[in-house]
Design a protein around this motif. Structure first.
Motif, short mmCIF file in Angstrom:
data_model
loop_
_atom_site.label_atom_id
_atom_site.label_comp_id
_atom_site.label_asym_id
_atom_site.label_seq_id
_atom_site.Cartn_x
_atom_site.Cartn_y
_atom_site.Cartn_z
N ASP A 298 15.71 -11.78 -14.54
CA ASP A 298 16.98 -11.80 -13.79
C ASP A 298 17.88 -10.63 -14.18
OD1 ASP A 298 16.17 -14.06 -12.50
OD2 ASP A 298 17.27 -15.45 -13.80
N ARG A 299 17.80 -10.22 -15.44
CA ARG A 299 18.63 -9.10 -15.89
C ARG A 299 18.06 -7.76 -15.44
NH1 ARG A 299 17.39 -7.09 -20.52
NH2 ARG A 299 16.76 -9.14 -21.30
N LEU A 300 16.76 -7.59 -15.56
CA LEU A 300 16.13 -6.32 -15.22
C LEU A 300 15.91 -6.15 -13.72
CD1 LEU A 300 13.50 -6.17 -18.09
CD2 LEU A 300 15.42 -4.59 -17.78
N PHE A 301 15.74 -7.28 -12.99
CA PHE A 301 15.46 -7.22 -11.55
C PHE A 301 16.41 -8.15 -10.80
CE2 PHE A 301 11.56 -6.50 -13.93
CZ PHE A 301 11.10 -5.31 -13.40
N GLN B 107 18.61 -9.94 -8.02
CA GLN B 107 18.38 -10.14 -6.59
C GLN B 107 19.42 -9.38 -5.79
OE1 GLN B 107 15.74 -11.99 -5.94
NE2 GLN B 107 15.77 -11.98 -3.70
N GLU B 108 18.94 -8.62 -4.79
CA GLU B 108 19.86 -7.86 -3.95
C GLU B 108 20.28 -8.69 -2.75
OE1 GLU B 108 18.56 -3.95 -2.99
OE2 GLU B 108 17.61 -3.62 -4.93
N ALA B 109 21.46 -8.40 -2.24
CA ALA B 109 21.99 -9.13 -1.08
C ALA B 109 21.06 -8.97 0.11
CB ALA B 109 23.38 -8.61 -0.75
N GLY B 110 20.77 -10.09 0.77
CA GLY B 110 19.93 -10.05 1.96
C GLY B 110 18.45 -9.90 1.69
#
Length: 629
Positions: A150-153, A155-158
């Motif tokens: 979760d820190r390294l990758f 989640q991007e919006a959409g």
């Protein structure tokens, strides 16, 4: 029928093909036309990039001689041909140690290429089918994995699925991870984070994780070094993890330690490479023999991460390994077992089983759980025509590709219609002066190198009126006439502002095939002409021209040579007449070298021809990557 001397006269085969066919005829103590033709084809196909010969393609048909001879080369019927070869004592079936190998699918190999292919398939299969770590026996801790992911990758919006995160999971859980994606999808950026992720999950404080970065060419290794160096500085992790990520990319030959001028390596199946993780960038450029030797040299515990764009041109030598591993569709598909396994840290939807047979084969092996395709492009704006054009060409839709230009919908696309040689020269002259004129006036090496890489002319061919050699000559003449300052005025090839492309590795000078530099008058050396080249660390060094290894003038370069490079603006020049090199992969590769603007100087028919043809390399690797081997 025909014999070895006849084959030599046809124009179908090179001298080495004919000599090989004659040698095989001598070994089997018979000038059997079935054997000589098959042997000549096997030699020719290797030179043309194929791994083997599909006898069914030629069986029972006429082979165009390409000469004025009255006779023709007619291949035997398939069953008769197969029987004749197997009775010749120099052709064996799969597993037999003979000069030529004929498999059950009527593919004829030189023995060593059959062995390369089999051993590569065996290694990939073994790595793909390894069981997932057992959660209930503390082989894996999803709590720490989830926090790190979760820190390294983030989640991007959409974004439904963060495919970089999935790639990180695959790299952790599997011993082979294939990450493919088009230009600007962030493959090297993602792998820097994946390496940080693997380092964070490494739970042996007494032993550091040994990571090796490699690429098929010196230029690609240099770019990998630069990309990883830049990416690791932005990583959201502790400084110790950043420092543990190496930045020294090597060629695969240097990684395995080649033995002089031979094809052997110090690290091999008997002497394994001491590495925990091996990353190979630009994997589409790696040929079958080299990829086979690399995988055989890895320890069973080593994680192999392959990065590349499977739609690009394949290796110059035999094979299309990345394309065979990925298949044609290259969509993200995972087994139900894998999807359920990673549910605590990643959400994946079940994909339908593909219709493509080659994909079904890969699905049956476990390789489907080892492949991730990155789909989001970070390089281009939403209204950019370059990614749209590359997509259309990749799909073979020449009509829509041409429409992209004619409609004028995209500001970053420009089609310069080729009508005559005079018009081509006029168009070239304008662009050459516009983009390269400043090189004649620039004295600062930093600015000159930056300016040189803003624009490049890419050609399909080396020779001919639309080839690299001719266009480089035109550029020199145009600049001499319009700018002066010594452009081509004397007999010496050296002049201020001349861009150069290195064509041969020189490890002593740390210059590699594909490196580019600029010739300038050095004020610190009494204005002596000096070649300036940028190192991986960004430093610029000067080299005397006479010390350079084999090199060319580089206003223009072939699309093949441009692989792994990017330029702000690109002019792609295609020949007026049809040529076998005009393929979908070639045009796609040329298009995707442009970051900002793309101009194409070509006829409509050239674009249609290229988009209609795929590179078809004959191999059995996809079939070997099956559940039963």
């Amino acid at each position: 029928m025909y014999n070895v001397p006849f084959l030599e006269k046809t124009g179908l085969f090179s001298s080495i093909d004919v000599h090989f066919a004659g040698f095989m005829a001598t070994l089997c103590q018979a000038d059997d036309p079935a054997v000589t033709l098959a042997a000549a084809l096997a030699s020719r196909n290797i030179r043309n990039g194929d791994v083997c010969v599909d006898l069914a393609v030629y069986a029972g048909g006429q082979i165009d001689t390409g000469s004025d001879l009255d006779g023709t080369v007619k291949a035997p019927e398939l069953n008769k041909w197969r029987n004749a070869l197997l009775q010749s004592h120099i052709v064996g079936e799969s597993g037999e140690y003979k000069p030529l190998v004929l498999d059950a699918q009527n593919r004829l190999y030189l023995y060593r290429y059959w062995e390369y292919e089999k051993k590569l398939a065996d290694v990939l299969q073994e790595r793909a089918v390894l069981p997932l770590p057992k959660i209930n026996k503390n082989e894996i801790n999803f709590k720490t994995i989830g926090e790190s992911l979760d820190r390294l990758f983030p989640q991007e919006a959409g974004e439904d699925i963060n495919w970089s995160k999935i790639a990180a999971l695959v790299a952790l859980l599997k011993r082979v991870c294939v990450i493919s994606g088009g230009p600007g999808t962030g493959k090297t950026f993602a792998v820097a984070r994946i390496l940080a992720f693997l380092l964070e999950q490494h739970d042996d404080p007494e032993r550091e994780l040994k990571i090796a970065l490699a690429a098929p060419t010196g230029k690609a290794a240099s770019r990998l070094t630069e990309s990883i160096s830049r990416a690791r500085e932005t990583l959201p992790c502790v400084e110790a993890i950043k420092k543990a990520i190496p930045c020294d990319g090597l060629t695969i030959h240097r990684l395995l330690k080649s033995r002089g001028q031979t094809s052997q390596f110090f690290f091999n199946a008997e002497n394994r490479l001491p590495a925990d993780v091996v990353v190979v960038d630009e994997a589409s450029m790696v040929d079958l023999p080299l990829m086979s030797k690399l995988t055989q040299a890895l320890l069973p515990s080593t994680r192999l991460i392959l990065l590349g764009d499977a739609d690009q041109l394949a290796s110059v030598e035999a094979g299309s390994v990345l394309g065979d591993i990925c298949g044609r569709q290259r969509i993200n598909q995972f087994s139900t077992d894998f999807i359920n396994y990673v549910k605590p840290v990643a959400s994946l939807t079940t994909m339908e089983k593909p219709e493509d047979t080659s994909q079904e084969i890969l699905f049956a092996t476990g390789l489907h759980d080892c492949r991730v395709r990155l789909t989001k492009s970070y390089r281009f704006a939403k209204n950019s025509g370059i990614p749209r054009l590359s997509q259309l060409v990749n799909q073979g839709d020449a009509g829509e590709a041409i429409t992209c230009f004619k409609q004028g919908k995209y500001a970053d696309l420009s089609w310069l219609t080729l009508k005559s040689g005079d018009r081509m020269l006029l168009l070239l002259e304008k662009m050459i002066v516009q983009y390269f004129g400043d090189l004649a006036k620039e004295t600062d090496p930093v600015k000159a190198l930056s300016s040189m890489n803003k624009f490049k002319i890419l050609c399909a061919l080396n020779h001919g009126p639309y080839g690299v050699i001719a266009i480089n000559q035109v550029a020199t003449q145009v600049l001499n006439q319009n700018i002066g300052r010594g452009y081509g005025a004397g007999t010496s090839p050296w002049y201020h502002g001349r861009p150069v492309l290195i064509r041969k590795n020189d490890y002593q000078l740390q210059l590699f095939n594909g490196d580019m530099g600029i010739v300038l008058r050095d004020p610190d050396k009494e204005n002596v002409l000096t070649v300036f080249i940028k190192n991986n660390n960004g430093e610029i060094r000067s080299i005397a021209p006479y010390r350079l290894p084999k090199h060319d003038t580089a206003y223009a370069m072939t699309i093949h040579k441009s692989q792994g490079s990017e330029f702000d603006d690109v002019l792609m020049v295609l020949p007026e007449k049809d040529t076998p090199v005009l393929t979908r992969e070639l045009i796609y590769t040329g298009i995707t070298r442009a970051r900002r603007n793309l101009s194409i100087l070509a006829t409509e028919s050239a674009i249609r021809l290229a988009a209609s043809r795929r590179i078809q390399r004959t191999s059995g690797l996809r079939d070997r990557l099956s559940a039963n081997g």
